[in-house]
Design an enzyme around this catalytic site. Sequence first.
Site, short mmCIF file in Angstrom:
data_model
loop_
_atom_site.label_atom_id
_atom_site.label_comp_id
_atom_site.label_asym_id
_atom_site.label_seq_id
_atom_site.Cartn_x
_atom_site.Cartn_y
_atom_site.Cartn_z
N HIS A 1 5.43 44.25 6.25
CA HIS A 1 5.84 45.19 5.21
C HIS A 1 7.29 45.62 5.40
CE1 HIS A 1 4.90 48.02 1.99
NE2 HIS A 1 5.57 48.95 2.65
N TYR B 1 9.80 41.68 6.50
CA TYR B 1 9.85 40.51 5.62
C TYR B 1 9.94 39.21 6.42
CZ TYR B 1 10.72 43.89 1.90
OH TYR B 1 10.61 44.93 1.01
N SER C 1 5.48 48.07 -4.07
CA SER C 1 4.02 48.06 -4.12
C SER C 1 3.41 49.18 -3.27
CB SER C 1 3.49 46.72 -3.62
OG SER C 1 3.89 46.50 -2.28
N HIS C 2 2.24 49.61 -3.69
CA HIS C 2 1.41 50.50 -2.88
C HIS C 2 -0.04 50.05 -3.04
CE1 HIS C 2 1.66 54.65 -0.83
NE2 HIS C 2 2.45 53.81 -0.22
N ASP D 1 13.41 56.34 -3.38
CA ASP D 1 14.33 55.22 -3.24
C ASP D 1 15.49 55.33 -4.22
OD1 ASP D 1 13.11 53.86 -1.16
OD2 ASP D 1 11.86 52.62 -2.46
N ASP E 1 15.54 57.69 2.71
CA ASP E 1 14.23 58.35 2.58
C ASP E 1 13.30 57.86 3.67
OD1 ASP E 1 11.76 56.67 0.96
OD2 ASP E 1 13.71 55.72 1.14
N GLU F 1 3.71 58.76 7.99
CA GLU F 1 4.30 58.47 6.69
C GLU F 1 4.07 59.64 5.73
OE1 GLU F 1 3.19 54.59 5.28
OE2 GLU F 1 3.92 53.60 7.09
N SER F 2 4.08 60.85 6.31
CA SER F 2 4.02 62.04 5.46
C SER F 2 5.11 61.94 4.40
CB SER F 2 4.22 63.30 6.30
OG SER F 2 3.14 63.48 7.19
N GLY G 1 13.93 44.82 -4.64
CA GLY G 1 12.57 44.31 -4.74
C GLY G 1 11.73 44.61 -3.53
N ASN G 2 10.57 43.98 -3.52
CA ASN G 2 9.57 44.26 -2.50
C ASN G 2 8.66 43.04 -2.38
OD1 ASN G 2 6.42 45.65 -2.53
ND2 ASN G 2 7.75 46.08 -0.81
#
Length: 721
Positions: free
Chosen positions: A47, A50, A92-93, A115, A266, A310-311, A525-526
């Site tokens: 994640h 990459y 994505s999530h 972001d 962030d 990841e709060s 992108g992701n």
Amino acid sequence: MTEPKITPELVAAHGLKPDEYDRILQIIGREPSFTELGIFSAMWNEHCSYKSSKKWLRTLYTEGPQVICGPGENAGLVDIGDGLALVFKMESHNHPSYIEPHQGAATGVGGILRDVFTMGARPIAAMNALSFGAPDHPRTAHLVKGVVEGIGQYGNCFGVPNVGGEVRFHSAYNGNCLVNAFAAGLADADKIFYSAASGVGMPVVYLGAKTGRDGVGGATMASAEFGADAEEKRPTVQVGDPFTEKRLLEACLELMASGAVISIQDMGAAGLTCSAVEMGDKGKLGIRLDLDRVPCREEAMTAYEMMLSESQERMLMVLRPEKEDEARAIFEKWDLDFAIVGETIPEDRFLIVHGNETKADLPLSKLSSEAPEYDRPWEETPAPPELGDLVRVDPIDGLKALIGSPNHACKEWVWQQYDHMVMGDTVRVPGLGAGIVRVHGTEKAIAFTSDVTPRYVRANPYEGGKQAVAEAYRNLTAAGARPLASTDNLNFGNPEKPEIMGQFVGAIRGIGEACRVLDMPIVSGNVSLYNETDGRAILPTPTIGAVGLIENLSEIIPTGPEAGDWALVIGETRGHLGQSALLYEVFGREEGDAPPVDLEAERRHGEFLRDSRALIKAATDLSDGGLALAAFEMAEAAGLGVSLDPGEMAALFGEDQARYLVACSFDQAEALMTAAARAGVQLAAVGRFGGDSVRLGTSEAPLADLSALYRSAFARAIGDA
């Protein structure tokens, strides 16, 4: 607290392969501490690193005179003129949304908004591309309702208009839904903020909400397949607070205007770890963090938990020290935490101190530059067998099958839960083609769309990748916009399987070529891999989010025809039914090849339409469901009937590319035909708009009956009618 002993089982639980762990031992020359193991796991998982896709991502078309900043930052930036930049990205999530749909989707929205505003842009638009399992699967309705509720709750409370997106259903997503979130914002082109730290001894400042245990290990979880233990991963899903995010936005923009910010990042995936490492690595500096200063909302948090939490609603900043008091006052005014938690150092070190103990001491650059990079074996996707014979279906029955399916029915059940008018600049709401938002205070507007046809990509990844970009290009063009640039969200299964990696490679090649020919560079992108459950992969779903510029609001092409208008098709109709919506919805078959995409024709036809906008009353692109579905949607939205002359199934439902349906008066149609002949563009009159029925060839049905089916099918499919 005694830290766990590092064992092969613990290493594997952190998503690290034995050879990757051996690489860690070589880099640091000793066994890592538990916190260090967690840090490597966070930075080296799929994640964040990459590692399976970097080789191929470098081949994408990412440049152009409109590009201010391409891939590598929090979001991409393009120049829209008059000193303004559009900042946008899609991410994505997926895994969190399957485990806990409301919070998973909500925090996906929150993350993508951060972001954008971490670069100094005020968000102006959001979209979401959603893929769910079969409507009759026992989890589908729960996931749809939770995801839509989460998106709406977060975006509506934050105050950003949701202007578009897509929703699909297929059994391949039964165990792994996709939630792809897009956001865009506006900033002054000369006031962009980047993440690279600079200067030695500069304060590293923690901003925003307090740190808790939610989301610990979230990035690692998102880099693995699901199994029977999916529900046990619920603690790895973050919890969002949109009102805190709204305050964080306002505080950050005020802080940026004060001149206090050297760099800012962030805290998203891997939280404090990833944000600090990225800032230090890009600035070629080390970072020292004192975790005793980190604002926590839970007691006795360990260094491991703080570094991997990841709060949500948190930022990390490198501050100009002389501005500390001013910066602190801004965050106190907005009732947000402001804490100096470290400093930049000249050595290449990531030094973590907690309770007067050194919990981690690692070469910072190695966490990024030495992350594994794989050239994974891949297999070309075999050519699909030719489409066999089809029994002719009555055209109206075919149309009913499409509009009665949640894949092609009206999605108002979804978008009516989103606030699409907040901020007062939305020009076109969801459900009418590309979303359009005015650039506040100007006559300019931005058009937004997101597109992919996964069944095409599975059959032919190269053509499917091209088609996703081409459809985005057509959606923007049909709105009157000049396509500017793209962001991609590449959702695939396990890259360690050569056939899956082959899908990825083929799609990347198609996307890259289409972006180059259509001048829509990828600027952000992701990649989301390992979207599998119990060994079954999703459909390959490389979502393309794209933006286009409308120089003047008067250039917007409407979507609604008027009674008496002629219906004309720009482009050649051959009747391609392979992998079509008709084939899937009527015959239950997924066969044949994806439609070929002629990129030069796409560009030529798009330029012709934009050049001819004065002769066009309304326009839409032709894609899923071909001419029949496009004409029905266009007419139904205007409250009109439509009569189409072609009666053949292939002509009505074929999904040939590079085509548009336009509505014109008689005089406009004549002039358009003359212009098309001069430009060498194929143009054919196919029918008329008007009346109170839909006629396809010799088959006819009342518009009211079809409209009732079209507007109720989605809610009925998920048990909410």
